[in-house]
Design a protein around this motif. Sequence first.
Motif, PDB file in Angstrom:
ATOM      1  N   GLY A  71       0.788  -1.162   0.016  1.00 35.17           N
ATOM      2  CA  GLY A  71       0.100  -0.037   0.021  1.00 35.17           C
ATOM      3  C   GLY A  71       0.768   1.129  -0.019  1.00 35.17           C
ATOM      4  N   GLY A  72       0.321   2.317   0.272  1.00 33.83           N
ATOM      5  CA  GLY A  72       1.094   3.554   0.471  1.00 33.83           C
ATOM      6  C   GLY A  72       2.170   3.836   1.400  1.00 33.83           C
ATOM      7  N   CYS A  73       3.126   4.466   0.915  1.00 34.16           N
ATOM      8  CA  CYS A  73       4.261   4.669   1.986  1.00 34.16           C
ATOM      9  C   CYS A  73       4.954   6.227   1.386  1.00 34.16           C
ATOM     10  CB  CYS A  73       5.211   3.533   2.153  1.00 34.16           C
ATOM     11  SG  CYS A  73       6.154   3.197   0.537  1.00 34.16           S
ATOM     12  N   SER A  74       6.015   6.618   2.319  1.00 30.30           N
ATOM     13  CA  SER A  74       6.665   7.661   1.885  1.00 30.30           C
ATOM     14  C   SER A  74       7.662   6.892   0.705  1.00 30.30           C
ATOM     15  CB  SER A  74       7.405   8.136   2.967  1.00 30.30           C
ATOM     16  OG  SER A  74       8.511   7.240   3.618  1.00 30.30           O
ATOM     17  N   GLN A  75       7.944   8.188   0.200  1.00 29.69           N
ATOM     18  CA  GLN A  75       9.038   7.789  -0.949  1.00 29.69           C
ATOM     19  C   GLN A  75      10.374   7.450  -0.538  1.00 29.69           C
ATOM     20  OE1 GLN A  75       9.426  10.646  -4.454  1.00 29.69           O
ATOM     21  NE2 GLN A  75      11.506  10.860  -3.875  1.00 29.69           N
ATOM     22  N   ASN A  76      10.710   7.852   0.557  1.00 27.72           N
ATOM     23  CA  ASN A  76      11.914   7.223   1.313  1.00 27.72           C
ATOM     24  C   ASN A  76      12.035   5.876   1.598  1.00 27.72           C
ATOM     25  OD1 ASN A  76      13.885   6.953   3.454  1.00 27.72           O
ATOM     26  ND2 ASN A  76      14.561   9.100   2.967  1.00 27.72           N
ATOM     27  N   PHE A  77      10.731   5.673   2.094  1.00 24.07           N
ATOM     28  CA  PHE A  77      10.623   4.165   2.691  1.00 24.07           C
ATOM     29  C   PHE A  77      10.436   3.235   1.532  1.00 24.07           C
ATOM     30  CE2 PHE A  77       7.894   1.087   4.686  1.00 24.07           C
ATOM     31  CZ  PHE A  77       8.933   0.327   5.418  1.00 24.07           C
ATOM     32  N   LEU A  78       9.954   3.710   0.281  1.00 19.79           N
ATOM     33  CA  LEU A  78       9.627   2.788  -0.841  1.00 19.79           C
ATOM     34  C   LEU A  78      11.239   2.697  -1.298  1.00 19.79           C
ATOM     35  CD1 LEU A  78       7.963   1.630  -2.735  1.00 19.79           C
ATOM     36  CD2 LEU A  78       7.867   3.874  -3.960  1.00 19.79           C
ATOM     37  N   GLY A  79      12.092   3.635  -1.252  1.00 22.55           N
ATOM     38  CA  GLY A  79      13.363   3.531  -1.939  1.00 22.55           C
ATOM     39  C   GLY A  79      14.118   2.412  -0.974  1.00 22.55           C
ATOM     40  N   ARG A  80      14.106   2.408   0.351  1.00 20.49           N
ATOM     41  CA  ARG A  80      14.689   1.694   1.145  1.00 20.49           C
ATOM     42  C   ARG A  80      14.076   0.276   1.026  1.00 20.49           C
ATOM     43  NH1 ARG A  80      13.769   5.430   5.275  1.00 20.49           N
ATOM     44  NH2 ARG A  80      12.546   3.929   6.384  1.00 20.49           N
ATOM     45  N   LEU A  81      12.704  -0.174   0.720  1.00 19.25           N
ATOM     46  CA  LEU A  81      12.041  -1.184   0.618  1.00 19.25           C
ATOM     47  C   LEU A  81      12.519  -2.006  -0.806  1.00 19.25           C
ATOM     48  CD1 LEU A  81       8.552  -0.801   1.969  1.00 19.25           C
ATOM     49  CD2 LEU A  81      10.324  -2.135   3.034  1.00 19.25           C
ATOM     50  N   THR A  82      12.859  -1.059  -1.640  1.00 16.22           N
ATOM     51  CA  THR A  82      13.254  -1.344  -3.166  1.00 16.22           C
ATOM     52  C   THR A  82      14.595  -1.533  -3.411  1.00 16.22           C
ATOM     53  OG1 THR A  82      12.703   0.657  -3.991  1.00 16.22           O
ATOM     54  CG2 THR A  82      11.014  -1.015  -4.107  1.00 16.22           C
ATOM     55  N   ALA A  83      15.598  -1.315  -2.430  1.00 20.11           N
ATOM     56  CA  ALA A  83      17.080  -1.188  -2.359  1.00 20.11           C
ATOM     57  C   ALA A  83      17.352  -0.052  -3.534  1.00 20.11           C
ATOM     58  CB  ALA A  83      17.512  -2.612  -2.718  1.00 20.11           C
ATOM     59  N   MET A  84      16.928   1.313  -3.312  1.00 18.29           N
ATOM     60  CA  MET A  84      17.172   2.329  -4.298  1.00 18.29           C
ATOM     61  C   MET A  84      17.651   3.486  -3.405  1.00 18.29           C
ATOM     62  SD  MET A  84      14.192   2.409  -7.231  1.00 18.29           S
ATOM     63  CE  MET A  84      13.036   0.701  -7.301  1.00 18.29           C
ATOM     64  N   ASP A  85      18.699   3.986  -3.837  1.00 18.52           N
ATOM     65  CA  ASP A  85      19.018   5.441  -3.218  1.00 18.52           C
ATOM     66  C   ASP A  85      18.138   6.511  -3.361  1.00 18.52           C
ATOM     67  OD1 ASP A  85      19.722   6.679  -5.604  1.00 18.52           O
ATOM     68  OD2 ASP A  85      21.583   5.381  -5.682  1.00 18.52           O
ATOM     69  N   ALA A  86      18.063   7.693  -2.806  1.00 17.45           N
ATOM     70  CA  ALA A  86      17.344   8.737  -2.815  1.00 17.45           C
ATOM     71  C   ALA A  86      17.281   9.348  -4.381  1.00 17.45           C
ATOM     72  CB  ALA A  86      17.575   9.689  -1.921  1.00 17.45           C
ATOM     73  N   ALA A  87      18.206   9.290  -5.072  1.00 18.92           N
ATOM     74  CA  ALA A  87      18.094  10.006  -6.425  1.00 18.92           C
ATOM     75  C   ALA A  87      17.242   9.010  -7.194  1.00 18.92           C
ATOM     76  CB  ALA A  87      19.668  10.377  -6.848  1.00 18.92           C
ATOM     77  N   THR A  88      17.496   7.757  -7.017  1.00 16.16           N
ATOM     78  CA  THR A  88      17.124   6.835  -7.951  1.00 16.16           C
ATOM     79  C   THR A  88      15.655   6.673  -8.010  1.00 16.16           C
ATOM     80  OG1 THR A  88      19.225   5.428  -8.177  1.00 16.16           O
ATOM     81  CG2 THR A  88      17.061   4.164  -8.875  1.00 16.16           C
ATOM     82  N   ILE A  89      15.126   6.633  -6.697  1.00 13.72           N
ATOM     83  CA  ILE A  89      13.883   6.388  -6.319  1.00 13.72           C
ATOM     84  C   ILE A  89      13.015   7.485  -6.596  1.00 13.72           C
ATOM     85  CG2 ILE A  89      13.839   7.133  -3.778  1.00 13.72           C
ATOM     86  CD1 ILE A  89      11.651   4.113  -5.396  1.00 13.72           C
ATOM     87  N   LYS A  90      13.676   8.516  -6.599  1.00 12.63           N
ATOM     88  CA  LYS A  90      13.111   9.964  -6.972  1.00 12.63           C
ATOM     89  C   LYS A  90      12.657  10.114  -8.248  1.00 12.63           C
ATOM     90  CE  LYS A  90      13.224  14.951  -7.233  1.00 12.63           C
ATOM     91  NZ  LYS A  90      12.260  15.161  -8.023  1.00 12.63           N
ATOM     92  N   GLY A  91      13.677   9.468  -8.938  1.00  9.98           N
ATOM     93  CA  GLY A  91      13.517   9.640 -10.738  1.00  9.98           C
ATOM     94  C   GLY A  91      12.298   8.604 -10.957  1.00  9.98           C
ATOM     95  N   VAL A  92      12.424   7.346 -10.404  1.00 11.91           N
ATOM     96  CA  VAL A  92      11.510   6.383 -10.498  1.00 11.91           C
ATOM     97  C   VAL A  92       9.984   6.804 -10.274  1.00 11.91           C
ATOM     98  CG1 VAL A  92      10.415   4.183  -9.847  1.00 11.91           C
ATOM     99  CG2 VAL A  92      12.866   4.348 -10.268  1.00 11.91           C
ATOM    100  N   VAL A  93       9.751   7.387  -9.418  1.00  8.14           N
ATOM    101  CA  VAL A  93       8.566   7.973  -8.681  1.00  8.14           C
ATOM    102  C   VAL A  93       8.135   8.946  -9.739  1.00  8.14           C
ATOM    103  CG1 VAL A  93       7.742   9.439  -6.984  1.00  8.14           C
ATOM    104  CG2 VAL A  93       8.791   7.355  -6.249  1.00  8.14           C
ATOM    105  N   ASP A  94       8.902  10.083 -10.066  1.00  5.95           N
ATOM    106  CA  ASP A  94       8.728  11.022 -11.148  1.00  5.95           C
ATOM    107  C   ASP A  94       8.108  10.423 -12.468  1.00  5.95           C
ATOM    108  OD1 ASP A  94       9.514  12.963  -9.084  1.00  5.95           O
ATOM    109  OD2 ASP A  94      11.483  13.574 -10.291  1.00  5.95           O
ATOM    110  N   ARG A  95       9.028   9.365 -12.933  1.00 14.89           N
ATOM    111  CA  ARG A  95       8.363   8.700 -14.005  1.00 14.89           C
ATOM    112  C   ARG A  95       7.084   8.269 -13.940  1.00 14.89           C
ATOM    113  NH1 ARG A  95      13.845   8.854 -14.323  1.00 14.89           N
ATOM    114  NH2 ARG A  95      14.015   6.542 -13.492  1.00 14.89           N
ATOM    115  N   LEU A  96       6.855   7.266 -12.960  1.00  9.89           N
ATOM    116  CA  LEU A  96       5.720   6.892 -12.756  1.00  9.89           C
ATOM    117  C   LEU A  96       4.596   7.345 -12.530  1.00  9.89           C
ATOM    118  CD1 LEU A  96       6.710   3.741 -10.331  1.00  9.89           C
ATOM    119  CD2 LEU A  96       6.060   3.498 -12.818  1.00  9.89           C
ATOM    120  N   MET A  97       4.591   8.763 -11.845  1.00  8.45           N
ATOM    121  CA  MET A  97       3.667   9.780 -11.660  1.00  8.45           C
ATOM    122  C   MET A  97       3.254  10.478 -13.132  1.00  8.45           C
ATOM    123  SD  MET A  97       4.370  12.161  -8.433  1.00  8.45           S
ATOM    124  CE  MET A  97       3.922  11.545  -6.822  1.00  8.45           C
TER     125      MET A  97
END
Length: 160
Positions: A71-97
């Motif tokens: 379910g929903g979570c913070s971007q930071n937590f999602l990055g940790r859960l998916t083994a992505m650093d802050a810059a990578t998860i931000k780019g992933v989230v931006d593209r999926l948005m």
Amino acid sequence: MDEHTPLPPSATRRSSRGKASPKSPAYVLDDQIGFILRQAYQKHALLFVECFGEDFTPTQWAAVAKLSEIGGCSQNFLGRLTAMDAATIKGVVDRLMKRGYIESTPSATDRRRVLITLTAAGKKAYERGVGAALRVSSDTLLRLKPRDRRVLLRLLKQLG
């Protein structure tokens, strides 16, 4: 042989001075965990592209799959859960948005916090892709016996 023809490991063993050595060297690339894992991941990535094409990258799929799971979570937590650093998860989230698969909303309990959740389109994309994702995992391990698959996954999880 050309540069693309693999040599047997014994043909690549050299001493530190570059001369052939009758002794085994301390470091043989073909026997190193990082090199072996990279080769396995390259095979896995090719299978992923064959199944998903341009629909998802492995990191995008990881984010969608994890959000579907928890379910929903913070971007930071999602990055940790998916083994992505802050810059990578931000780019992933931006593209999926941009694709309309996820949205961000303020947390009901903490206005400073933003929650990332799947949209209806994101949930449908997950449902369409989950079968392909399972095939990629299965095909990656296809050459192993079922017991060996379980052992390999258990051991790799211990490294993580």
